[in-house]
Design a protein around this motif. Structure first.
Motif, mmCIF file in Angstrom:
data_model
loop_
_atom_site.group_PDB
_atom_site.id
_atom_site.type_symbol
_atom_site.label_atom_id
_atom_site.label_comp_id
_atom_site.label_asym_id
_atom_site.label_seq_id
_atom_site.Cartn_x
_atom_site.Cartn_y
_atom_site.Cartn_z
ATOM 1 N N ALA A 136 -21.753 24.480 -17.787
ATOM 2 C CA ALA A 136 -20.366 24.815 -17.675
ATOM 3 C C ALA A 136 -20.095 26.134 -16.655
ATOM 4 O O ALA A 136 -19.354 26.347 -15.945
ATOM 5 N N TRP A 153 -11.390 22.508 -18.080
ATOM 6 C CA TRP A 153 -12.907 21.607 -17.825
ATOM 7 C C TRP A 153 -13.906 22.453 -18.213
ATOM 8 O O TRP A 153 -15.162 21.718 -18.559
ATOM 9 N N ASP A 197 -18.881 19.462 -24.616
ATOM 10 C CA ASP A 197 -19.293 17.963 -24.286
ATOM 11 C C ASP A 197 -17.961 17.345 -25.023
ATOM 12 O O ASP A 197 -18.276 16.519 -26.031
ATOM 13 N N LEU A 211 -16.738 20.848 -20.747
ATOM 14 C CA LEU A 211 -18.248 20.638 -20.243
ATOM 15 C C LEU A 211 -19.086 21.109 -21.394
ATOM 16 O O LEU A 211 -20.113 20.652 -21.917
ATOM 17 N N ASN A 219 -25.016 22.720 -22.458
ATOM 18 C CA ASN A 219 -24.021 22.658 -21.777
ATOM 19 C C ASN A 219 -23.118 23.866 -21.407
ATOM 20 O O ASN A 219 -22.479 23.833 -20.471
#
Length: 69
Positions: A21, A41, A48, A45, A17
């Motif tokens: 990102a 954001w 998670d 991301l 992740n």
């Protein structure tokens, strides 16, 4: 526990992740879209949605070293 995403194996889901990102953040930067909320954001991301702790600078260094060296 290893986490496979496509053809790439990561140490765990958090690491996968984080890479996603970072790539999305860079992609947004390349488009010239840079806003103060961008890190929110990207962190969402990378974690998670808060499921994982955010990576540390040392975690990021480990990921980069493993991928590139």
């Amino acid at each position: 526990m290893a986490y496979k995403l496509g053809e790439t194996t990561f140490s765990d889901e958090r690491e996968a992740n984080t890479v996603l990102a970072a790539l999305r953040f860079y992609q947004t930067h390349m488009r010239g879209v840079v806003h103060p909320d961008e890190m929110e954001w990207a962190e969402d991301l990378a974690t998670d949605g808060g499921k994982h702790e955010p990576p540390t600078v040392e975690n990021l260094d480990e990921i980069i070293e493993r991928i590139y060296w």
